[in-house]
Every structure is written in C-alpha cells, then in structure tokens.
Design a protein around this motif. Structure first.
Motif, PDB file in Angstrom:
ATOM      1  N   GLY A  72       0.786  -1.225   0.000  1.00 33.23           N
ATOM      2  CA  GLY A  72       0.000   0.000   0.000  1.00 33.23           C
ATOM      3  C   GLY A  72       0.815   1.271   0.000  1.00 33.23           C
ATOM      4  N   CYS A  73       2.131   1.171  -0.212  1.00 26.36           N
ATOM      5  CA  CYS A  73       2.993   2.355  -0.249  1.00 26.36           C
ATOM      6  C   CYS A  73       3.012   2.930  -1.662  1.00 26.36           C
ATOM      7  N   GLN A  74       2.784   4.210  -1.780  1.00 27.51           N
ATOM      8  CA  GLN A  74       2.761   4.859  -3.085  1.00 27.51           C
ATOM      9  C   GLN A  74       4.179   5.266  -3.496  1.00 27.51           C
ATOM     10  N   ILE A  75       4.994   4.251  -3.775  1.00 33.69           N
ATOM     11  CA  ILE A  75       6.376   4.463  -4.201  1.00 33.69           C
ATOM     12  C   ILE A  75       6.518   3.964  -5.631  1.00 33.69           C
ATOM     13  N   THR A  76       7.117   4.780  -6.491  1.00 34.31           N
ATOM     14  CA  THR A  76       7.288   4.422  -7.895  1.00 34.31           C
ATOM     15  C   THR A  76       8.737   4.044  -8.175  1.00 34.31           C
ATOM     16  N   ALA A  77       8.944   3.403  -9.322  1.00 32.00           N
ATOM     17  CA  ALA A  77      10.298   3.009  -9.722  1.00 32.00           C
ATOM     18  C   ALA A  77      11.221   4.220  -9.816  1.00 32.00           C
ATOM     19  N   GLU A  78      10.693   5.358 -10.212  1.00 30.94           N
ATOM     20  CA  GLU A  78      11.495   6.573 -10.349  1.00 30.94           C
ATOM     21  C   GLU A  78      12.105   7.004  -9.022  1.00 30.94           C
ATOM     22  N   GLU A  79      11.448   6.646  -7.927  1.00 33.19           N
ATOM     23  CA  GLU A  79      11.886   7.091  -6.604  1.00 33.19           C
ATOM     24  C   GLU A  79      12.870   6.134  -5.948  1.00 33.19           C
ATOM     25  N   ILE A  80      13.227   5.068  -6.656  1.00 35.43           N
ATOM     26  CA  ILE A  80      14.129   4.051  -6.138  1.00 35.43           C
ATOM     27  C   ILE A  80      15.493   4.197  -6.791  1.00 35.43           C
TER      28      ILE A  80
END
Length: 408
Positions: free
Chosen positions: A94-102
């Motif tokens: 449920g975490c709104q984390i995208t590939a761009e932020e990794i």
C-alpha cells in the motif's frame, strides 16, 4: 605538506568491527588450536538463492555476446529492477512508491553515509543510543559534530537512549531536531517499532520540518504481520522520510553488493537562502556524479529475488536464520541471561552478567568459549552492559556456540 581531514582525528580509536577483528586475530595467534565461532559481525553464511545464481549465470553468458553485452548502466539502477522493487516491496504493502523514486546502490551502509552529501551542515541531528556506528561516524567525518566526551558521545548530537525501560524504542526528543536516524528492526537491539510509534515519529517530523533517515535493512525478518515493514506504510511519511534497504541479509548479497534508497518526489529541504529544494533532484545529481551503478550481473540476480522461486528461497533463508535466533534466545535464557530481540530480527541483545562490562564479556566468551560477539558499548554509551549475538551462521556453529556458553 598536504593537509588531512581533521575530523577523522575526532573518531574514537578504532571502528568497532576492526577492533573486534584485531582482538580476535591476537587471540588466534596466541591460541592457534582454538576453534573460534563468530557470531559478531552480521555477515550471512548460507549460499545465494538458486534463483539468483541462475539469473547471474545467464547474465554472464549474455555479457559474452555482442547483443547481450552491457557496459555502463544507469546510475539509478536498471528500470526492470526498480519496477520489481516498487511493485513487490512497496506497492504490495500500500505504499505509493514508484520506480522513479528508487535508487539501486551497492549498500545501505554506503547510502546512509553518502546521503550527507546533499544535506546541510547546520542540521541538528538525533541518533539512538545504542546506534549502528556508521550513522555517528559518518557525521563525525563530515565535520558535523564536536569532540567526543568520556562516554564516547559527540558534541552536537542529540542522543536518544533505547533501553529495557522503554522497550528499546527511542523516545521522541523534547527539543527540536532536523535530522533523525531510525533503524527498525533495530541493529543492534533487535527491537521493532509499531505502526503507532512510527506514526508519532512522522507526526513529529512533519510538525518540525525534520527529515527521518529510516534504515529498513532487516525488514524481511519481521514475523508479526501487524508490524510495518516500511516507513511509507505510515501516513505522511512521503513528506518527511528517506528509506534505506538492502539485499544483503534477506537474500545473502553481502558479498555481491546490492541495495536501494527510496527518495520520494516532492520531499523538500531548505537552502541557506530559504528556497525550497527537492531532495530527489539533489540525490539524483549526486549519484550521477559520484556513482557508476551496480553491475548488470548483480542486478539481474537481485531481480530474481522477486520471482516465485526466488521468493520461496529467500523465505527459506529467513526462516533458517530466525530459527538460529530462537535457539540463541532459548539457550541463553536457560543459562540465566536476560535476552532481548531475536523474535523479529536476526540479532539477540544480551544483558551481561552482574559486574561484567561489555568488553569484559567479549573477552570472557572469546577466551573461555572461543565465541565472538559484539560488545554493546561499541554501539554507544547506553549499550554498556549489553552484548549482541548474530543469528547469521550455520546451525551447527550456533548450537555448538550455545553449548560452550552454557558450559561456562
């Protein structure tokens, strides 16, 4: 003559783990017949998962062809790995984390130190005590502290004691701080933080425009489904937190090196002139300048962690190490020692016997049981009187180490 960075001269004599290695080396040379069992440094012992090895072998073969060869990769990591991480480790919870932020890296230890490159020198810093030494030492090296006092505490840092009295969970400071280091499951104590406790930290950070540096390197070892694995499971954390993770302990990548840092878009800091600056942009610039990325072969191995086979094999490793931790807890408890941790993390935090300090207990175990652990005082003043044992070892070694300790 060239000048040195004088901040290094403020460091306490010897980093904790090199000092352990020095003492063990001296003992081994004096006692060459001793069969030493090492339960100190948190290095894994079991083989890499088969799924990861298979993927790495395929990547090596591909590198031997013109079509499959890969040279410099993206400094942020290959998109296919970042997408797998975002999907399985964050979005599935449920975490709104995208590939761009990794940002894929070669170690969360490195990133937790390198993050200081993008943060100003005037920040008021809070660390737990005991604490993973890198958080403190990297700030000392960067000139962000004063000198150490007799207890080893550095001027300019706010220390947050974590003890049996507060359940080994840091208390929110009464004064205002700007930068907060949190590690849960905790190294060295093995303690965990509940959702409510992390929410209180996030609320504090948002109210005080502070930044949480959240080390989640051991999240895979959490057994209780009610406990959060990521700071981003907490409402508002995207606005105030950076998270560090690693493939080292869950998938055995200590020797192959792969980790990640999450920096949300829109997470802001303030420049000296008051201008709001996005931290993602600064970290992306830092990585593009100072880092050439993790090898293609290793990243293919990390991607395989998220395959069905990889997931099953990683879970097998986690079960194995947590069974080791349960053995350590049980046997030390039976020996009359007070033990903490080891239930949601691969570390057991042991209260030393009455009248024996941390290094005294280290010498006792090394000299009489030929077992190596980690003195709690090496993690900070509040760690005095405690001792850390790691569950990262073979089953035979763990059982033999416990037999020797119980025989003392």
């Amino acid at each position: 003559m060239v000048q040195v960075n004088g901040n290094y001269l403020k460091l306490k004599a010897g980093y904790l783990f090199p000092e352990i290695a020095r003492r063990v080396k001296a003992f081994s040379e004096a006692n060459p017949e001793a069969q030493i069992i090492r339960l100190g440094i948190g290095d894994v012992t079991e083989p890499l998962p088969e799924a990861c090895r298979t993927a790495m072998k395929a990547a090596i073969d591909a590198m031997g062809t013109r079509e499959g060869f890969h040279g410099y990769g993206p400094e942020q990591g290959y998109l296919w790995l970042r997408e797998a991480i975002a999907k399985h480790d964050f979005q599935a919870r449920g975490c709104q984390i995208t590939a761009e932020e990794i940002f894929v890296s070669d170690g969360s230890k490195c990133d937790s130190a390198n993050i200081l490159d993008i943060l100003g020198e005037g920040n008021r810093i809070a660390v737990t005590d005991p604490v993973y030494p890198v958080y403190v030492d990297s700030n000392v090296m960067a000139g962000r502290t004063g000198d150490a006092d007799g207890a080893g505490r550095y001027g300019g840092l706010t220390y947050l004691p974590i003890t049996a009295g507060n359940g080994f969970t840091a208390q929110i400071p009464t004064n205002k701080v700007d930068l907060i280091y949190l590690c849960f499951p905790n190294n060295p104590t093995g303690a965990v933080a509940t959702r409510e406790q992390l929410q209180a930290w996030v609320d504090y950070a948002r109210a005080n425009d502070a930044l949480i540096l959240f080390d989640a390197a051991y999240e895979a070892f959490i057994q209780d489904p009610s406990l959060p694995h990521s700071i981003y499971e907490i409402e508002g954390a995207r606005e105030c937190a950076i998270e560090f993770r690693s493939f080292s302990k869950n998938a055995g990548f200590t020797g192959t090196r792969c980790a990640l840092t999450v920096v949300p878009r829109g997470l802001m800091g303030t420049a000296a002139d008051g201008q709001q600056v996005e931290l993602w942009t600064l970290w992306n610039r830092r990585q593009s300048t100072k880092f050439n990325g993790v090898s293609y072969i290793v990243q293919r191995g990390a991607e395989a962690v998220y395959s069905p086979e990889g997931q099953a094999q990683v879970q097998g490793l986690i079960r194995f190490y947590m069974e080791n931790a349960a053995i350590i807890r049980r046997e030390l408890g039976a020996a009359g020692l007070q033990v903490y941790g080891g239930e949601q993390a691969p570390y057991v935090w042991v209260k030393t016997p009455e009248g024996v300090d941390s290094w005294g207990f280290f010498d006792l175990l090394l000299g009489q049981a030929h077992v190596v652990g980690t003195p709690g005082s090496g993690f900070g003043a509040a760690g005095e009187g405690y001792f850390r044992l790691s569950a990262f070892n073979s089953r035979g070694n763990v059982e033999e180490a416990m037999r020797r300790i119980r025989a003392l």
